[in-house]
Structures are given as C-alpha cells and as structure tokens.
Design a protein around this motif. Structure first.
Motif, short mmCIF file in Angstrom:
data_model
loop_
_atom_site.label_atom_id
_atom_site.label_comp_id
_atom_site.label_asym_id
_atom_site.label_seq_id
_atom_site.Cartn_x
_atom_site.Cartn_y
_atom_site.Cartn_z
N LEU A 82 -34.27 -44.11 -42.68
CA LEU A 82 -34.40 -42.42 -42.70
C LEU A 82 -35.76 -42.35 -43.67
CD1 LEU A 82 -31.07 -41.57 -43.09
CD2 LEU A 82 -31.86 -40.94 -41.03
N ILE A 83 -36.30 -43.54 -44.56
CA ILE A 83 -37.88 -43.03 -44.94
C ILE A 83 -38.51 -42.98 -44.06
CG2 ILE A 83 -38.51 -44.22 -46.87
CD1 ILE A 83 -36.97 -44.99 -48.18
N TYR A 84 -38.68 -44.07 -42.76
CA TYR A 84 -39.68 -43.49 -42.15
C TYR A 84 -40.05 -42.94 -40.86
CZ TYR A 84 -41.98 -45.38 -37.90
OH TYR A 84 -42.90 -45.84 -37.34
N GLY A 85 -38.93 -41.96 -41.12
CA GLY A 85 -38.35 -40.57 -40.46
C GLY A 85 -39.10 -40.04 -41.18
N ALA A 86 -38.43 -39.77 -42.16
CA ALA A 86 -38.99 -38.28 -42.78
C ALA A 86 -40.11 -38.52 -43.38
CB ALA A 86 -37.78 -38.26 -44.49
N TYR A 87 -41.34 -39.65 -43.12
CA TYR A 87 -42.30 -39.95 -43.54
C TYR A 87 -43.60 -39.61 -41.72
CZ TYR A 87 -46.20 -42.19 -43.24
OH TYR A 87 -48.19 -42.81 -42.88
N THR A 88 -42.66 -40.00 -40.96
CA THR A 88 -43.91 -39.93 -39.83
C THR A 88 -43.48 -37.87 -39.23
OG1 THR A 88 -41.87 -40.80 -38.79
CG2 THR A 88 -43.62 -42.06 -38.62
N ALA A 89 -42.06 -38.13 -39.98
CA ALA A 89 -41.81 -36.32 -39.72
C ALA A 89 -43.15 -35.59 -40.04
CB ALA A 89 -40.91 -35.91 -39.68
N LEU A 90 -43.01 -35.65 -41.48
CA LEU A 90 -44.23 -34.89 -42.06
C LEU A 90 -45.32 -35.35 -41.74
CD1 LEU A 90 -42.72 -35.68 -46.03
CD2 LEU A 90 -42.47 -34.05 -44.38
N VAL A 91 -45.44 -36.23 -41.56
CA VAL A 91 -47.05 -36.60 -40.88
C VAL A 91 -47.62 -35.15 -39.91
CG1 VAL A 91 -48.23 -38.58 -39.12
CG2 VAL A 91 -47.59 -38.74 -41.85
N TYR A 92 -46.41 -34.81 -39.02
CA TYR A 92 -46.66 -34.40 -38.31
C TYR A 92 -46.15 -32.76 -38.19
CZ TYR A 92 -46.73 -38.46 -35.10
OH TYR A 92 -47.80 -39.36 -33.91
N VAL A 93 -46.00 -32.52 -39.42
CA VAL A 93 -45.92 -31.32 -39.86
C VAL A 93 -47.32 -30.73 -40.60
CG1 VAL A 93 -44.04 -29.70 -40.89
CG2 VAL A 93 -43.28 -31.28 -39.63
N MET A 94 -46.92 -31.26 -41.56
CA MET A 94 -48.23 -30.64 -42.53
C MET A 94 -50.04 -30.89 -41.84
SD MET A 94 -46.80 -30.97 -45.53
CE MET A 94 -46.22 -31.51 -46.10
N PRO A 95 -50.58 -31.17 -40.16
CA PRO A 95 -51.60 -30.84 -40.20
C PRO A 95 -51.40 -29.06 -40.10
CG PRO A 95 -50.89 -32.71 -38.82
CD PRO A 95 -49.34 -32.28 -39.92
N VAL A 96 -49.86 -28.68 -39.26
CA VAL A 96 -50.65 -26.94 -39.22
C VAL A 96 -51.03 -26.41 -40.45
CG1 VAL A 96 -48.76 -25.41 -38.94
CG2 VAL A 96 -47.76 -27.45 -37.96
N ILE A 97 -50.43 -27.08 -41.44
CA ILE A 97 -50.92 -26.33 -43.23
C ILE A 97 -52.29 -26.93 -42.87
CG2 ILE A 97 -50.87 -26.33 -45.62
CD1 ILE A 97 -47.66 -27.28 -44.98
N GLY A 98 -52.52 -27.68 -42.97
CA GLY A 98 -53.81 -28.26 -42.83
C GLY A 98 -54.93 -27.37 -41.72
N GLY A 99 -54.80 -27.16 -40.52
CA GLY A 99 -55.01 -26.45 -39.75
C GLY A 99 -55.38 -25.23 -40.14
N MET A 100 -54.92 -24.85 -40.95
CA MET A 100 -54.93 -23.28 -40.94
C MET A 100 -55.87 -23.08 -42.71
SD MET A 100 -51.50 -21.04 -42.74
CE MET A 100 -51.89 -21.88 -44.43
N LEU A 101 -55.68 -24.02 -43.30
CA LEU A 101 -56.20 -23.88 -43.99
C LEU A 101 -58.27 -24.43 -44.33
CD1 LEU A 101 -54.07 -25.95 -46.76
CD2 LEU A 101 -54.99 -23.64 -47.00
N ALA A 102 -58.54 -24.99 -43.14
CA ALA A 102 -59.62 -25.16 -42.76
C ALA A 102 -60.60 -24.13 -41.20
CB ALA A 102 -59.35 -26.19 -41.59
N ASP A 103 -59.71 -23.98 -41.38
CA ASP A 103 -59.55 -22.42 -40.12
C ASP A 103 -60.07 -21.30 -40.51
OD1 ASP A 103 -59.75 -24.61 -37.98
OD2 ASP A 103 -57.03 -22.76 -37.41
N ARG A 104 -59.68 -20.87 -42.15
CA ARG A 104 -59.71 -20.06 -42.58
C ARG A 104 -60.55 -19.77 -43.57
NH1 ARG A 104 -54.01 -16.59 -43.83
NH2 ARG A 104 -55.71 -15.01 -45.02
N TYR A 105 -60.55 -20.59 -44.40
CA TYR A 105 -61.67 -21.33 -45.72
C TYR A 105 -62.70 -22.50 -45.64
CZ TYR A 105 -58.22 -17.80 -47.51
OH TYR A 105 -57.07 -16.99 -47.60
#
Length: 688
Positions: A82-105
């Motif tokens: 479950l720790i492994y699954g939560a880690y890899t899940a967050l790895v694929y979700v966080m780029p949504v935020i990182g991409g938005m911040l890069a595109d806008r700022y």
C-alpha cells in the motif's frame, strides 16, 4: 539578428518580440536549422542526458523500494504494497500541479531545475537507512528478538534470549525451538499464544517518508516539463520532431535499464545505502548536465512572462518565490499523505468521481446539446443525484480511514449506492446518446472511456515493482550458471524488451496500415489489457508446474515481462495522444489531468492488488512457501481472468466505440516513444 516567421516571437503571435539567434540566415530564407546532435538541435543532447539520469535515479530507487520496506523496515507485505502503491500514485498525480505552475509562471527550465534539486535531496535522503528494524516474538509477557540471517532458501531464523540463542522454525503448529535448554523457552510456542511485533527507528522512518515526499514533488516539477522543452526545440512542421522524441525516449529506457542493474545489485548485495546513494548520484549528474547546457536550449524553456515572476505575491515575497514555497508545501502534503497511505486511495476515489461528473456533465449538457441550449431539468436532476448517491460509499470509506467506526453500517449504505448511482448516470447517458446526435459529446465520452480503460492495465502492469518483485525474490529459482541473479534485475526486462520490440511494432503498424488492416485505437487498448492478463495466467501455469514447495523457473517470469511489454507497446503509445485528439479543444487540459489522475489511481489499485498477495513473513522472508505460492497463484489467476474478460468486452464493443470517435480513432502510433516501467508524463509528443 533575424526576424522570426511573421516577425513574431516563437512563443506566439501578437507579442511583437524579435527573435535573436546565433546562426546566420540567407536573405529571404528562414533561420538555419541546428543539426549539431546527429541532425538534431544540440539542446536535445542535454535533455537526453538529463532525462536519462533522472530516470536512472527513479527506476534505480524503485527497483529496491519494496525490498527496503519489507526487509529493512520489516513492514508487512500488505502495508509495504500500500505504501508503494500510494507513492507511485502520487508520482503520477503531482505532475498535473507541476505542469500547471510551469506553464503559468516558472517556465520549463526553472521548473525542471527546481524539480531536480528536490529529487537530489530525496534520493540522497533514502541513503540514510539507519539500523534495521527489530522483530520480536511476545510470549507470556516477555519479548524476545528474532534475527533473520541470510536470504531466500538460506535464511535461518534465530531467537535471542538472556539465556542464549537458538534456531527456530515456523510451522502450522507454532514456533519450534531447536535448542530449548539454551534459551529457557519451551520446545514449541503454540500458535495463538504468541504475538509478533516490530520496532522501527522513528527518526529514520520519518527521513524515509520525507525522502519519498521530496521525490514525489521533484518528479511533479521535472517530469511534466522536460518533454515540453523537447517539443519547443523544433519549429512547427519540422519533420525531425518525431525522431527527436524517439531519441529522447531512448534516453529514458537506457536510464531505466542501466539503473535496475546497477542500483539493484549494489542495494541487494552490498547494502541499501549503496543502491540508493548511486541513484542520488545519477540525479545529481542529471542536474549538473542540465545546468551546464542551459545555453544550448536557446531560451526555449524560459518563463512565459519573466517580468511577472518579479511581481509581488504577498508581503516581500514575489511570485517566483511564492511558487517555490508552493513546491515546499507540495512536499509537506506529500509527506503527510505517504504516511497515511490508505487515505491516498480515498482522495483518488473522491477526485475521480468528481472528475467523471464534470466530464460526463459537460459532454451531455454543454457539448452535446443543440444550439438552443435546452437542458431538460429532469435529466440534469437524475444525473446529479446519481453522482451524489455514488459519493456516499466513498465518504463512508474515507471516514473509516480517518478512524470513524463504520463497521456496523449495512451494505445497503456502504456498497449498493455505487451500483444504483452508476445505473442512474448510465441511463441518462444512453438516453442522451440515442436521442440527440452530437460529435463533440460522442468523442468526449469515448475519451473518458479510454481514460478509465487504462486503469486495469496499469493496475496489473505495475505489479512489477511490488508483488511480482517479491515473488521473484522468494519463489523463483534465479540461479544461472552458478550465479544467483538479484531479484531486482528482472525489472530491467521491460526496458530491454522495449529496445528490441519497439522498432518491430512500429514496422508492424505501418505495414498493417498500408493494407488497411491496422487495429483501431480501441482494439489496441483491448490488446494491451489482454496481454497483461495473459501474462499472469501464463505465470500461474509455471507456479503450478513446480508443486507446493518447488521454486518456479525464471523463464516464466521472463515470459510475463515479455507479454506485459508487448501489451504496453499496444496501449501506451496511443493513450494520451488519442485522448487529446478526441477532447474538445477548450477542455484538453482538464482531460490531460483526468488521464494522469486515472494513471495514479491505477497505480494505487496495483498496491491494493499486491497487498492481497501478502504472505506471513519474519525478517522480510516468508515462513510458509507453499501457502505463499498458493496465494500468489490464486490472486494472479483471478486478476488475469478479469483482464481477459475486460479485453473481450472491449473487442465486442469496439465497432460501436469506434463510431463514437467519428473518424479520430485511427493513426499510426509511435511505439518507440514508450517508457519502461509505466505510463510516461509526456505532455508534448504523441506518447502518453
């Protein structure tokens, strides 16, 4: 100094900027193309090396993570998965935020640099392992330490008491003490009369969780944006662009292949710190290469509005610093989530349900309506009520995760609302599709279907780093010519098969397209899911052929990786590209976010499936091989059959689903742009 085409900045018409370049130009012709790196811009070499080393660090650490959790911190198989699954899940979700911040700022360059710094800190943090957790058996009010010496078949378990020590064996009746006189314990500790416990160093455990959070956030800023820079190196219509992305993906898979061999060997043979430390060195090299090669990027990755970054955000803090502080906040949030891994699944459930409601709602009531815009109130009410009803079990489960006692609630409340709400929403969708023709609505619904369809694929494919890794370590004969192959090395098979098979698949799709025999995108998704399911069914045959106590020959593990790779080459190269082609232009960003969210959820479900394969362990080693093999076989057989069933359903529905695409489900994918180890986060090429 030369003017860009039409005298405008390459960042878009209307800025009035003048394009400055170091190359010369022939009067009346466009700027000279940079062909310094095998016919491509020299900036591609920098991005190739940076991403190769970033993937080296990521996959090197990933190859060891499940072993580190089960053998160093002595987490149970279930908790580790479950720790492994939560880690890899967050790895694929966080780029949504990182991409938005890069595109806008920030722009891609600053975002990649910030992400790389976080990754370096995270990977080196993993190298601070501390002392191994201690395992105790609690019997008649006293605690006795159990030490596991050796691994696999050579593992010997010893119980330590004040009087002395003795080898022990776990059986169905309890714990047999080989030398009771030396320990002062009885010859048998009966099952049910003792408890096992683990003592972990809380300081190093917190360092471990923080390191994972740094890596999650670092990937969020770096991985979402480096591929954007690759695309920016080429002018629109440049025929070299596809080949450039192919070279870029070669760097990704090369980094993955080398990392698993190098970091896996050091970590499993010499010590965790060596494997994780090498991964950190790889990321540091990537950061250094990226910084030294800034001039070769030709300013293509600069912030969209540099002056805006200097504007005040709050107090004395400007917007650039505010974004970095937001990145630190992302680390803290990830830190809290990874320590509460079950809640990650609840969050993904909630956001996924909300995203589905928005996408389907917009498809039906915005894009799928006539020009008069009339939306029958009854349809809207039933649609909204269906999602509200489906939200009830999701909220109940989240409450249970947070500590609320929901065990006494009937299934009428905890389970059935999901089915009832789904039927209500499905009825509105079917009625609307049958009643009102709309190309945009049909394409959006097909895009949503493909987004959801990737979930079972990645849920099974991502067993590679968790349950399949543990199975290979514990229940597979890994000896070849007298050398015992480290279990982590088998994860390199995916990248190796991609090197070999990707060009063959590229040729195959082109050859079939010329004969009008190429499968459409929906069928390719089905083929991908079919093969990932068949991989597990084949492995189960290998498990069953070796009896209850025998080790499974490694050829069966090779075969499952082969089938999973061929499945990935069918599905992965067409995924995100097809979703963006089917989406209405003004919601493409939202649909990309939904794709990454579904990828993350698939990784979390992979953790849940892996948890169900968990075996009883002491010191990270299973105590009953026969029971463990039987459980692996049962779970793998069941998930394999489910995957095959889904694939068959997709094949049956494919003619209808193809019609929903209205001509946009064809096109030859590029299998050479496939990333080993899971879905990529490429927002620029046609690869997902």
């Amino acid at each position: 100094m030369v003017n860009c085409p039409f005298g405008k900045s390459p960042r878009g018409a209307g800025t009035g900027e003048i394009c400055v370049t170091e190359t010369t130009a022939t009067p009346g012709a466009g700027p000279e193309r940079d062909t310094s790196f095998f016919g491509h811009p020299k900036g591609l070499a920098i991005l190739f090396m940076t991403e190769m080393w970033e993937r080296f660090s990521y996959y090197g650490m990933r190859a060891l993570l499940i072993f580190y959790l089960t053998q160093h911190f002595l987490f149970s198989d279930q908790r580790s998965a479950l720790i492994y699954g939560a880690y890899t899940a967050l790895v694929y979700v966080m780029p949504v935020i990182g991409g938005m911040l890069a595109d806008r700022y920030l722009g891609s360059r600053k975002a990649v640099t910030f992400g790389a710094i976080l990754l370096v800190l995270g990977h080196f943090g993993m190298a601070f392992e501390g002392n191994q957790a201690q395992q105790h058996v609690n019997f008649q009010g006293a605690a006795y330490e159990i030490v596991t010496e050796g691994r696999g078949d050579d593992a010997q378990r010893v119980v330590m008491t004040e009087s002395g020590e003795s080898d022990i064996v776990f059986t169905g009746e309890g714990i047999e003490i080989a030398d009771p006189a030396a320990t002062g314990l009885p010859a048998l500790l009966p099952a049910g009369e003792y408890e096992m416990s683990v003592t972990q160093n809380p300081t190093f455990l917190m360092i471990f969780y923080l390191s994972l959070a740094l890596i999650i956030s670092g990937v969020g800023f770096l991985k979402a944006n480096i591929s954007t820079i690759v695309g920016a190196l080429y002018e629109p219509g440049d025929a070299r662009r596809d080949a450039g992305f192919t070279i870029f993906y070669m760097g990704i898979n090369l980094g993955s292949f080398i990392a698993v061999l190098a970091c896996g060997y050091l970590g499993q043979v010499y010590g965790w710190a060596y494997g994780f430390g090498l991964a950190g060195i790889g990321m540091l090299l990537g950061l250094v290469v990226f910084q030294l090669g800034q001039g070769w990027l030709q300013g293509k990755a600069d912030p969209p509005e540099p002056a805006k970054l200097k504007e005040r955000a709050f107090g004395p803090v400007n917007k650039e610093i505010a974004v970095y502080l937001g990145g630190v906040l992302m680390v803290l949030v990830s830190w809290l989530l990874i320590m509460n891994e079950a809640f990650v699944g609840d969050l993904l459930n909630g956001f996924g349900l909300l995203m589905m409601a928005v996408i389907i709602g917009m498809s039906l009531f915005v894009f799928g309506r006539p020009a008069d815009g009339k939306n029958p109130a009854t349809e809207r009410l039933v649609f909204a009520l269906g999602f509200v009803i489906m939200a009830v079990p999701v909220l109940i489960q989240a409450a249970g995760t947070l500590g609320v006692d929901v065990s006494g609630l009937p299934s009428l409340i905890t389970t059935w609302p999901l089915a009832l709400g789904a039927v209500m929403v499905a009825a509105i969708v079917v009625m609307d599709v049958a009643k009102i023709p709309s190309i945009d609505r049909d394409r959006m619904l097909l895009a949503l279907f493909l987004i959801l369809l990737q979930l079972p694929f990645w849920a099974l494919f991502e067993q590679a780093g968790s349950s399949l890794n543990l199975f290979t370590d514990r229940a597979v004969d890994r000896t070849l010519f007298g050398f015992e192959i480290p279990a982590s090395w088998f994860q390199s098979l995916n990248a190796g098969f991609i090197f070999i098979l990707a060009p063959l698949f590229a040729w195959l799709w082109i050859a079939l397209a010329k004969r009008n025999m190429e499968p459409n995108t929906v069928v390719k998704f089905g083929l991908g899911i079919l093969q990932v399911g068949l991989g597990f069914i084949v492995l189960v045959q290998g498990i069953n052929m070796t009896g209850t106590e025998g080790l499974t020959p490694m050829i069966w593990v090779v075969l499952i990786y082969l089938l999973h790779t061929t499945g990935e080459l069918c599905l992965s190269p067409v995924g995100l590209s097809m979703v963006t082609k089917l989406s209405v232009p003004r919601v493409v960003g939202m649909m990309m976010g939904a794709w990454f969210l579904a990828s993350g959820f698939g990784n979390y479900v992979a953790g849940v499936i892996a948890a169900s394969t968990g075996a009883e362990t002491v010191g990270g080693e299973i105590v009953d091989l026969a029971a463990a093999k039987a459980n692996y076989a049962t779970v793998y057989w069941n998930v394999g059959l489910v995957a095959v069933g889904i694939a068959v359903a997709v094949f049956i529905l494919s003619p209808f689903l193809k019609k929903l695409g209205h001509g946009r489900v064809g096109g030859v994918p590029r299998p050479t742009e496939t990333e080993a180890g899971g879905p990529s986060m490429d927002r620029s090429s046609d690869a997902p």
